[in-house]
Enzyme design. Structure first.
Site: not given
Length: 158
Positions: A57, A59, A87, A90
């Site tokens: 992801h 992040e 999420c 993260c």
């Protein structure tokens, strides 16, 4: 430049990264910028599809890149600017790395109509372990000899 202007600037940067990812790679519309002491340590996009890595992801990629650039997993005092609501994976990585604050531009409510909400992970974590979709099953198996955690504790204490 005021703090609010910096926040807007970095959030726009994260949105532009995400837009480039969606337009050029035709993939997930997420970007992140990690900043500490006014210095950008990492800019990243979601690379889940590109790397065949469900943890890539935006992040997470920003945390990884910043840690590598600093040669340390301690990102204390840093701020992440994310195009979307992070999420639970993260969020936890940023928490463990010492990120001080996270700003995001698009909320879970903004993402919901597009199936881009991070709410599912948070909802799962709030459930009792036996009610979760993905079971976590404890089996306290130990190898003969030294205890794994005791060995680790001795090694880091040296």
């Amino acid at each position: 430049m005021s703090n609010e202007k910096d926040t807007e600037k970095y959030l726009l940067d994260s949105i532009r990264l995400a837009m480039g990812n969606a337009r050029e790679r035709k993939t997930w519309p997420f970007g992140a910028v990690l900043v500490r002491d006014g210095q950008v340590l990492a800019r990243s996009v979601n690379e889940v599809d590109a790397l065949c890595d469900p943890s890539a992801h935006a992040e997470m990629q920003a945390v990884r890149a910043a840690a590598k650039a600093l040669g340390s997993t301690d990102l204390s005092g840093s701020v992440v600017y994310a195009s979307g609501y992070p999420c639970s994976m993260c969020y936890t990585a940023m928490l463990l790395a010492g990120v001080e604050k996270v700003y995001y531009a698009y909320s879970n409510e903004d993402g919901e109509p597009y199936d881009l909400s991070a709410a599912r992970g948070y909802d799962e974590i709030h459930k009792a372990p036996d009610a979760r979709h993905l079971p976590l099953i404890s089996r306290p198996v130990r190898d003969a000899g030294e205890d794994l955690y005791e060995v680790w504790q001795r090694q880091v204490a040296q």
